[in-house]
Design a protein around this motif. Structure first.
Motif, PDB file in Angstrom:
ATOM      1  N   LYS A 278      51.495   9.149  16.691  1.00 60.58           N
ATOM      2  CA  LYS A 278      52.487   9.424  17.729  1.00 60.58           C
ATOM      3  C   LYS A 278      52.835   8.160  18.507  1.00 60.58           C
ATOM      4  O   LYS A 278      54.011   7.891  18.802  1.00 60.58           O
ATOM      5  CB  LYS A 278      51.964  10.502  18.676  1.00 60.58           C
ATOM      6  CG  LYS A 278      52.974  10.934  19.729  1.00 60.58           C
ATOM      7  CD  LYS A 278      52.418  12.070  20.588  1.00 60.58           C
ATOM      8  CE  LYS A 278      53.444  12.509  21.639  1.00 60.58           C
ATOM      9  NZ  LYS A 278      52.915  13.604  22.498  1.00 60.58           N
ATOM     10  N   ALA A 279      51.820   7.366  18.832  1.00 63.70           N
ATOM     11  CA  ALA A 279      52.055   6.125  19.575  1.00 63.70           C
ATOM     12  C   ALA A 279      52.883   5.150  18.741  1.00 63.70           C
ATOM     13  O   ALA A 279      53.781   4.469  19.257  1.00 63.70           O
ATOM     14  CB  ALA A 279      50.727   5.494  19.973  1.00 63.70           C
TER      15      ALA A 279
ATOM     16  N   ILE B 253      55.048   5.896  16.412  1.00 62.99           N
ATOM     17  CA  ILE B 253      56.430   6.391  16.368  1.00 62.99           C
ATOM     18  C   ILE B 253      57.183   6.005  17.636  1.00 62.99           C
ATOM     19  O   ILE B 253      58.339   5.542  17.586  1.00 62.99           O
ATOM     20  CB  ILE B 253      56.440   7.922  16.172  1.00 62.99           C
ATOM     21  CG1 ILE B 253      55.948   8.270  14.770  1.00 62.99           C
ATOM     22  CG2 ILE B 253      57.845   8.482  16.400  1.00 62.99           C
ATOM     23  CD1 ILE B 253      55.785   9.751  14.533  1.00 62.99           C
ATOM     24  N   LEU B 254      56.548   6.166  18.788  1.00 66.03           N
ATOM     25  CA  LEU B 254      57.204   5.832  20.058  1.00 66.03           C
ATOM     26  C   LEU B 254      57.511   4.340  20.150  1.00 66.03           C
ATOM     27  O   LEU B 254      58.587   3.937  20.612  1.00 66.03           O
ATOM     28  CB  LEU B 254      56.319   6.262  21.228  1.00 66.03           C
ATOM     29  CG  LEU B 254      56.150   7.772  21.433  1.00 66.03           C
ATOM     30  CD1 LEU B 254      55.159   8.055  22.559  1.00 66.03           C
ATOM     31  CD2 LEU B 254      57.508   8.426  21.739  1.00 66.03           C
ATOM     32  N   ILE B 255      56.569   3.498  19.694  1.00 69.04           N
ATOM     33  CA  ILE B 255      56.795   2.050  19.719  1.00 69.04           C
ATOM     34  C   ILE B 255      57.946   1.667  18.796  1.00 69.04           C
ATOM     35  O   ILE B 255      58.813   0.859  19.153  1.00 69.04           O
ATOM     36  CB  ILE B 255      55.506   1.299  19.309  1.00 69.04           C
ATOM     37  CG1 ILE B 255      54.411   1.518  20.355  1.00 69.04           C
ATOM     38  CG2 ILE B 255      55.787  -0.191  19.145  1.00 69.04           C
ATOM     39  CD1 ILE B 255      53.059   0.962  19.940  1.00 69.04           C
TER      40      ILE B 255
ATOM     41  N   ILE C  81      60.488   3.534  17.785  1.00 71.25           N
ATOM     42  CA  ILE C  81      61.762   3.995  18.349  1.00 71.25           C
ATOM     43  C   ILE C  81      62.210   3.075  19.489  1.00 71.25           C
ATOM     44  O   ILE C  81      63.401   2.741  19.606  1.00 71.25           O
ATOM     45  CB  ILE C  81      61.644   5.453  18.830  1.00 71.25           C
ATOM     46  CG1 ILE C  81      61.484   6.391  17.629  1.00 71.25           C
ATOM     47  CG2 ILE C  81      62.873   5.855  19.653  1.00 71.25           C
ATOM     48  CD1 ILE C  81      61.264   7.841  18.006  1.00 71.25           C
ATOM     49  N   PHE C  82      61.270   2.633  20.308  1.00 75.66           N
ATOM     50  CA  PHE C  82      61.608   1.711  21.402  1.00 75.66           C
ATOM     51  C   PHE C  82      62.160   0.392  20.851  1.00 75.66           C
ATOM     52  O   PHE C  82      63.181  -0.123  21.327  1.00 75.66           O
ATOM     53  CB  PHE C  82      60.374   1.435  22.265  1.00 75.66           C
ATOM     54  CG  PHE C  82      60.598   0.367  23.301  1.00 75.66           C
ATOM     55  CD1 PHE C  82      61.321   0.631  24.454  1.00 75.66           C
ATOM     56  CD2 PHE C  82      60.096  -0.927  23.102  1.00 75.66           C
ATOM     57  CE1 PHE C  82      61.542  -0.369  25.403  1.00 75.66           C
ATOM     58  CE2 PHE C  82      60.308  -1.918  24.037  1.00 75.66           C
ATOM     59  CZ  PHE C  82      61.034  -1.641  25.192  1.00 75.66           C
TER      60      PHE C  82
ATOM     61  N   THR D 180      65.629   0.845  19.443  1.00 70.12           N
ATOM     62  CA  THR D 180      66.600   1.017  20.530  1.00 70.12           C
ATOM     63  C   THR D 180      67.039  -0.340  21.077  1.00 70.12           C
ATOM     64  O   THR D 180      68.237  -0.601  21.256  1.00 70.12           O
ATOM     65  CB  THR D 180      65.998   1.867  21.658  1.00 70.12           C
ATOM     66  OG1 THR D 180      65.609   3.143  21.145  1.00 70.12           O
ATOM     67  CG2 THR D 180      67.012   2.063  22.788  1.00 70.12           C
TER      68      THR D 180
ATOM     69  N   VAL E 166      61.198   9.884  12.824  1.00 63.35           N
ATOM     70  CA  VAL E 166      60.595  11.147  13.258  1.00 63.35           C
ATOM     71  C   VAL E 166      60.214  12.011  12.061  1.00 63.35           C
ATOM     72  O   VAL E 166      59.165  12.669  12.054  1.00 63.35           O
ATOM     73  CB  VAL E 166      61.553  11.899  14.196  1.00 63.35           C
ATOM     74  CG1 VAL E 166      61.019  13.293  14.510  1.00 63.35           C
ATOM     75  CG2 VAL E 166      61.763  11.109  15.480  1.00 63.35           C
TER      76      VAL E 166
ATOM     77  N   ARG F 176      57.419   9.596   9.677  1.00 65.12           N
ATOM     78  CA  ARG F 176      56.260   9.307  10.511  1.00 65.12           C
ATOM     79  C   ARG F 176      55.449   8.087  10.054  1.00 65.12           C
ATOM     80  O   ARG F 176      55.015   7.299  10.870  1.00 65.12           O
ATOM     81  CB  ARG F 176      55.338  10.534  10.612  1.00 65.12           C
ATOM     82  CG  ARG F 176      56.028  11.754  11.203  1.00 65.12           C
ATOM     83  CD  ARG F 176      55.114  12.973  11.199  1.00 65.12           C
ATOM     84  NE  ARG F 176      53.976  12.806  12.097  1.00 65.12           N
ATOM     85  CZ  ARG F 176      54.024  13.044  13.397  1.00 65.12           C
ATOM     86  NH1 ARG F 176      55.148  13.468  13.965  1.00 65.12           N
ATOM     87  NH2 ARG F 176      52.949  12.879  14.145  1.00 65.12           N
TER      88      ARG F 176
END
Length: 641
Positions: free
Chosen positions: A132-133, A135-137, A139-140, A143, A345, A348
């Motif tokens: 999960k971490a 994936i968030l990194i 996506i950031f 962006t 997403v 993964r």
């Protein structure tokens, strides 16, 4: 248009062009090991590196750097640019151009997620990060990358270029360190080991699929030709290839020293000294971010060329820098970003993304080979060489396509679906134009010369504007759409002092700016043919102003300037302008098959939600009048008594 060669230009090329190819060591050897469930054997490593080296040599160096880059259109590259060089030889060549372009755009959505995720997963060697971490990194990071696009690739190239130089130096140093530990790895450069592996391994098909990942960025390299220039790419590729090969050899040397082991980690990070793991992983993360740039900038180029060639709906194109080789398309940027985030997403993990990676780009390479063959045979008159080239590369790429087809079920279907959707969109746009041309009614504009005189003399009709401008789709200055004549003389009679009928024809050369003027009624009605290159921003306001200045200077346009008129920058002022744009709607009176009706209705809907003609042609919106015009194709039978 030649690009200057200096240290800065070479760094820009490193930052823009080689992200995809340059980061392939992050995942190629890891993907190859997955074909044996992590079991290391000398045959697999020697054969795999041999296949990687010869793929880089044949596919990237010979086909793209040496041959395809020479098929430039006045310095511009990409499959659509190549298509403009050969389309005059056969109409069917539009098929490989559309399929190849759509597949490359689809690949642009999977490249950023797989490269960035591969690098961020390397951080798990030093930081306790869960999925999960990660994936968030990812996506950031994506962006931030897509937000940077609006500032232009020149800025990105200047920032990323030095970073990529450090990256390639790191690749070579890490590789050399391991090669010194096992110098015998050099023998892997022999094609013998690669051929032997393909003939003896039961997993040869899957190994080919992994090997192909080393050359996926070659097509983007060609698309970025206009951004960096041919010579910059030639010189930097020598440096890039040496660094890549050394790193692959280094990974191979480390693995052979640990043969018969089960390796589940990424060998790219395992060859790093323990003290260098943290800085090395951080550098790899930056390189993975840059890896996305080649496909993104290449996508902008492809879509821009497709729009100018009327293969794609009109979208707003911006030029953040003075160099027209560097452009930015907001709509494409947003769609790529959304697609990348959704793929991250969904999949993964990078190993899941690798299953989808490569299938679409293989199709693009095959299509490029077909177009390159046509170029060499008909434009260069190299019949024997063209046949030899198409035979060699069709065999190579067909093998890669066969290998990558096994990825279809494991995720490859996603990129194929995206490519299919883009092909269908372009089909709608192209076939919709064919339907309209099939039933368009044209009239002889010179036969209306008396009507122009009559309407100008009819003082009961108020002056609509001093200058009325219509955009026409026919390049034949003697013919014009009947709907335009109906708009002037019937729908709402428009009296003006001057009438201008403008057609814009996109040329096969990228930077053409020519025009031809024909007089229909002396000092009253004129047709203008603009020949603009497919990379030229179509600023009709500016071009028309220049044409008028030229006509006044030559005496072909005569007018009495009012005393109260103010000249601007010593230019003549010939009154106000009104651009009349005809917005088409499909009439219920039309007789069309259900399929043709669907295609035409869909195209008209797309035109409504994309950039307006006034913005596309650079027209001041305060001077635009939009008239709705029904498209009536065929005629329904009148009811009988």
């Amino acid at each position: 248009m030649k690009k200057k060669i200096n240290v800065a230009s070479l760094l820009v090329a490193l930052g823009i062009v080689y992200g995809d190819i340059g980061t392939s060591p992050l995942y190629v050897m890891k993907s190859m090991l997955s074909t044996s469930n992590g079991h290391v054997s000398e045959e697999l490593i020697l054969g795999g590196i041999s296949l990687v080296f010869w793929t880089l040599t044949l596919q990237t160096t010979i086909k793209y750097v040496m041959l395809t880059l020479e098929a430039d259109n006045n310095g511009e590259g990409g499959i659509f640019s190549l298509y403009t060089l050969v389309r005059k030889h056969a109409k069917w060549l539009i098929v490989p151009a559309v399929i190849g372009g759509a597949s490359l755009l689809a690949d642009g959505m999977i490249t950023p997620p797989v490269t960035v995720t591969s690098a961020i997963e390397g951080l798990t060697l030093v930081f306790p990060l869960d999925t999960k971490a990660i994936i968030l990194i990812v996506i950031f990071i994506l962006t931030v990358l897509f937000l940077m696009q609006r500032f232009g690739t020149e800025l990105i190239g200047k920032v990323f270029g030095p970073m990529m130089f450090v990256w390639f130096l790191m690749l070579s140093i890490l590789g050399l360190n391991q090669v010194f530990q096992f110098p015998e790895i050099i023998k892997a450069l022999s094609p013998y080991y690669g051929i032997k592996l393909l003939l003896t391994s039961p997993q040869s098909v899957y190994i080919l699929g992994a090997v192909f990942l080393c050359t996926t960025g070659a097509e983007a390299l060609y698309s970025d030709l206009g951004h960096c220039g041919k010579r910059n790419i030639h010189y930097t590729w020598i440096f890039v290839k040496i660094c890549l090969v050394i790193n692959y050899l280094g990974q191979g040397a480390w693995l052979i020293l640990h043969k018969e082991s089960i390796i589940t980690e990424n060998p790219f990070f395992l060859i790093m000294p323990s003290w260098f793991v943290i800085p090395g992983t951080i550098i790899a993360t930056f390189a993975a971010i840059i890896a996305s740039q080649a496909l993104i900038s290449g996508s902008f180029t492809l879509v821009s060329e497709a729009i100018k060639l009327n293969l794609f709906p009109k979208l707003q194109v911006r030029y953040p820098n003075n160099d027209k080789g560097k452009l930015y398309i907001p709509a494409v940027n947003y769609l790529l970003y959304i697609g990348c985030v959704l793929l991250v997403v969904k999949f993964r993990k990078s190993e899941n993304m690798e299953a989808a990676y490569g299938l679409a780009i293989t199709i693009t390479m095959l299509m490029t080979t077909i177009l390159l063959y046509q170029h060499l045979r008909y434009n260069k008159n190299q019949i024997i060489i063209s046949k030899l080239i198409i035979s060699i590369f069709l065999i190579i790429e067909s093998c890669f396509l066969y290998a990558n087809l096994f990825k279809f079920i494991n995720g490859g279907y996603i990129t194929i679906l995206i490519a299919g959707a883009l092909v269908f969109l372009m089909y709608i746009w192209i076939y919709g134009s064919v339907i309209k041309r099939r039933f368009n009614e044209y009239v002889d504009i010179e036969s209306y010369s008396d009507k122009f005189k009559d309407i100008q003399q009819d003082k009961e009709i108020p002056l609509y504007a001093t200058n009325i401008v219509y955009l026409t789709q026919t390049p034949n200055y003697r013919k014009i759409e009947r709907k335009i004549m109906f708009s002037i003389f019937n729908k709402q009679p428009k009296r003006a002092k001057y009438y201008w009928f403008i057609n814009v024809r996109v040329t096969d050369e990228p930077y053409t700016t020519n025009y031809t003027v024909k007089t229909i009624v002396p000092n009253e009605a004129f047709t203008i043919q603009f020949d603009l290159g497919f990379r030229i921003d179509q600023r009709i306001n500016v071009f028309l102003s220049q044409v008028i200045q030229d006509l006044v200077s030559s005496g072909e346009l005569r007018f009495s300037q009012k005393k109260y008129m103010i000249n601007s920058n010593d230019k003549y002022v010939v009154g106000d302008f009104k651009f009349v744009l005809l917005e088409e709607i499909l009439s219920n009176e039309s007789v069309l098959s259900k399929w043709d009706s669907f295609i035409l209705s869909t195209k008209l809907l797309i035109k409504k939600i994309t950039v307006s003609p006034s913005k596309w042609f650079g027209i001041d919106t305060s001077n635009v009048q939009v008239e709705k015009v029904p498209i009536i194709i065929g005629h329904k039978e009148e009811p009988k008594n």
